[in-house]
Design a protein around this motif. Structure first.
Motif, mmCIF file in Angstrom:
data_model
loop_
_atom_site.group_PDB
_atom_site.id
_atom_site.type_symbol
_atom_site.label_atom_id
_atom_site.label_comp_id
_atom_site.label_asym_id
_atom_site.label_seq_id
_atom_site.Cartn_x
_atom_site.Cartn_y
_atom_site.Cartn_z
ATOM 1 N N SER A 148 0.740 -1.221 -0.244
ATOM 2 C CA SER A 148 0.134 0.234 0.195
ATOM 3 C C SER A 148 0.988 1.253 0.003
ATOM 4 O O SER A 148 0.315 2.388 -0.465
ATOM 5 N N GLU A 386 -10.535 -3.512 1.768
ATOM 6 C CA GLU A 386 -10.583 -2.022 2.157
ATOM 7 C C GLU A 386 -11.078 -1.299 0.825
ATOM 8 O O GLU A 386 -11.621 -0.243 0.684
ATOM 9 N N LYS A 387 -10.365 -1.639 -0.427
ATOM 10 C CA LYS A 387 -10.818 -1.139 -1.597
ATOM 11 C C LYS A 387 -12.195 -1.395 -2.041
ATOM 12 O O LYS A 387 -12.860 -0.365 -2.534
ATOM 13 N N ARG A 388 -12.835 -2.612 -1.469
ATOM 14 C CA ARG A 388 -14.267 -2.793 -2.054
ATOM 15 C C ARG A 388 -14.974 -1.828 -1.154
ATOM 16 O O ARG A 388 -16.046 -1.487 -1.384
ATOM 17 N N ASN A 389 -14.902 -1.701 0.031
ATOM 18 C CA ASN A 389 -15.373 -0.779 1.052
ATOM 19 C C ASN A 389 -15.318 0.746 0.483
ATOM 20 O O ASN A 389 -16.358 1.440 0.464
ATOM 21 N N GLU A 390 -14.149 0.925 -0.008
ATOM 22 C CA GLU A 390 -14.210 2.231 -0.872
ATOM 23 C C GLU A 390 -15.044 2.610 -2.035
ATOM 24 O O GLU A 390 -15.653 3.651 -1.893
ATOM 25 N N MET A 391 -15.237 1.466 -2.512
ATOM 26 C CA MET A 391 -15.954 1.753 -3.798
ATOM 27 C C MET A 391 -17.543 1.460 -3.419
ATOM 28 O O MET A 391 -18.157 2.391 -3.908
ATOM 29 N N ASN A 393 -18.596 3.069 -0.724
ATOM 30 C CA ASN A 393 -18.735 4.370 0.010
ATOM 31 C C ASN A 393 -18.929 5.495 -0.989
ATOM 32 O O ASN A 393 -19.502 6.578 -0.664
ATOM 33 N N THR A 394 -18.102 5.324 -2.090
ATOM 34 C CA THR A 394 -18.322 6.370 -3.382
ATOM 35 C C THR A 394 -19.179 5.956 -4.380
ATOM 36 O O THR A 394 -19.587 6.961 -5.044
#
Length: 395
Positions: A148, A386-391, A393-394
């Motif tokens: 990361s 984390e990437k899936r959660n970011e997607m 949320n956006t």
């Protein structure tokens, strides 16, 4: 079973012919190494065209129990001793060197000096081995930092994640059908950075890095026309079936990951069950600690270690592999004619102050990779979540 994971940090280079036609002249060793990198395979010294074009002089290799002449590159030592031959395996490729560097590199962000020292000296030759869940978690933090924060690894991780986009929906559904956690679809990232044509120096191939034997066991076709290990969907589904079987055997997903990389956790689980114990991560680390400590003590105390001659070995190649002089190895074993090595023959590797630590590091390198493998995968999976959660949320 599987072997080491592929590391894909190949830097784009001119082709071998372009290098030859250019102003810079390649040494024979560089030429051989470029051949290995471009072909994605070890050198087959039986190829007449390659022999004629690159290397010329002779040595013998043990094949099928008979000594036969094999043409290899001749090198000379700096002292006045006679010229000695180089042998298989082929020169270390850039990908292999970078694979070692990947494990050795420790990002300093978010880690104390003491923690960095613990990671770098995890299997220190001069101190008793100590493996525990605290160090295991430390390895996972280190791998997450690599993926990361550090630019080279982050770039590879992000590119691999993007390559997975067109496969993830179908594979996630299949993994779920097999009862395998959805994030394990992304095992292709720590294995090969999701590269379909990835080939390790141990001949594991494809995004999920199957050896030929395991691939066939899980229904992948391999013949002169097709190698389904390079088919992302087919190899991914084979991966799901393999992981399902490993979990059924071991009862723990992290132990299943370690088993996907090598056989250590399976041997541990077998021993644990024989003693009426339930296999666990803590138990696995204790098993590995005792195993590696026994090796460390053995190499500290022994005058030599034993090596069984394998197909393609030469005495000079064995000497180079274990950092001992050719003459010392020949004399120590009372070998008059090194051309007559036989497959299965026992060779004693003398241990000295100069090569003890080298031999130890070589002997435990596979164990070190396997210890890192669970934390490496879990770090990758955490970043995927984390990437899936970011997607989400956006969205």
């Amino acid at each position: 079973m599987r072997a080491e994971s592929f590391n894909p940090y190949h830097v784009e280079k001119k082709s071998l012919q372009q290098e030859k036609n250019g102003s810079s002249k390649l040494t024979r060793a560089e030429t051989a190494n470029r051949y290995v990198e471009e072909k994605g395979e070890t050198i087959d010294f039986g190829r007449r065209k390659f022999i004629a074009g690159l290397l010329a002089t002779g040595a013998t290799a043990a094949i099928g129990g008979k000594a036969i002449e094999t043409v290899l590159e001749m090198t000379k030592s700096d002292d006045s001793s006679a010229a000695k031959t180089e042998s298989m395996p082929a020169p270390e490729t850039k990908a292999e060197r970078l694979e070692k560097e990947e494990v050795a590199y420790v990002p300093e962000d978010d880690l104390t000096d003491e923690e960095i020292s613990q990671i770098k000296n995890l299997l220190d030759f001069d101190a008793p081995i100590e493996l525990n869940m605290e160090k295991y978690s430390l390895l996972e933090r280190s791998w997450k930092n690599k993926y990361s924060d550090f630019s080279l690894y982050k770039k590879e991780f992000d590119s691999a994640y993007a390559r997975m986009e067109k496969y993830k929906q179908e594979l996630s559904a299949y993994f779920s059908k097999c009862g395998v956690p959805y994030e394990f679809v992304y095992l292709s990232i720590p294995e090969s950075y999701a590269k379909s044509k990835a080939l390790s120096h141990m001949k594991a191939r494809g995004p999920y890095q199957f050896t030929e034997e395991t691939a066939v066991d899980y229904g992948l076709k391999i013949n002169g026309k097709v190698d389904e290990r390079t088919d992302f969907l087919k190899s991914g589904k084979a991966c799901a079936r393999f992981l399902k079987d490993l979990f059924k055997e071991l009862g723990d997903w992290t132990l299943a990951l370690h088993a996907y990389n090598g056989g250590f956790s399976r041997r541990y689980a077998k021993k644990a069950k024989a003693g009426n114990e339930i296999p666990s991560e803590e138990g696995f680390l204790e098993y590995m600690e005792k195993d590696i400590e026994a090796i460390r003590q053995e190499i500290h105390a022994a005058n030599h270690i034993d090596y069984k001659v394998a197909e393609g070995n030469t005495l000079s190649g064995i000497a180079k592999k274990y950092s001992v002089s050719y003459d010392k190895l020949r004399q120590y074993n009372g070998i008059r004619d090194p051309r007559r090595l036989q497959i299965g023959q026992n060779i004693k590797i003398p241990l000295t102050a100069a090569n003890r630590e080298f031999v130890y590091n070589k002997k435990v390198s596979g164990r070190l990779e396997n210890i890192h493998y669970g934390p490496k995968c879990n770090a990758a999976f955490e970043l995927v979540r984390e990437k899936r959660n970011e997607m989400k949320n956006t969205a």
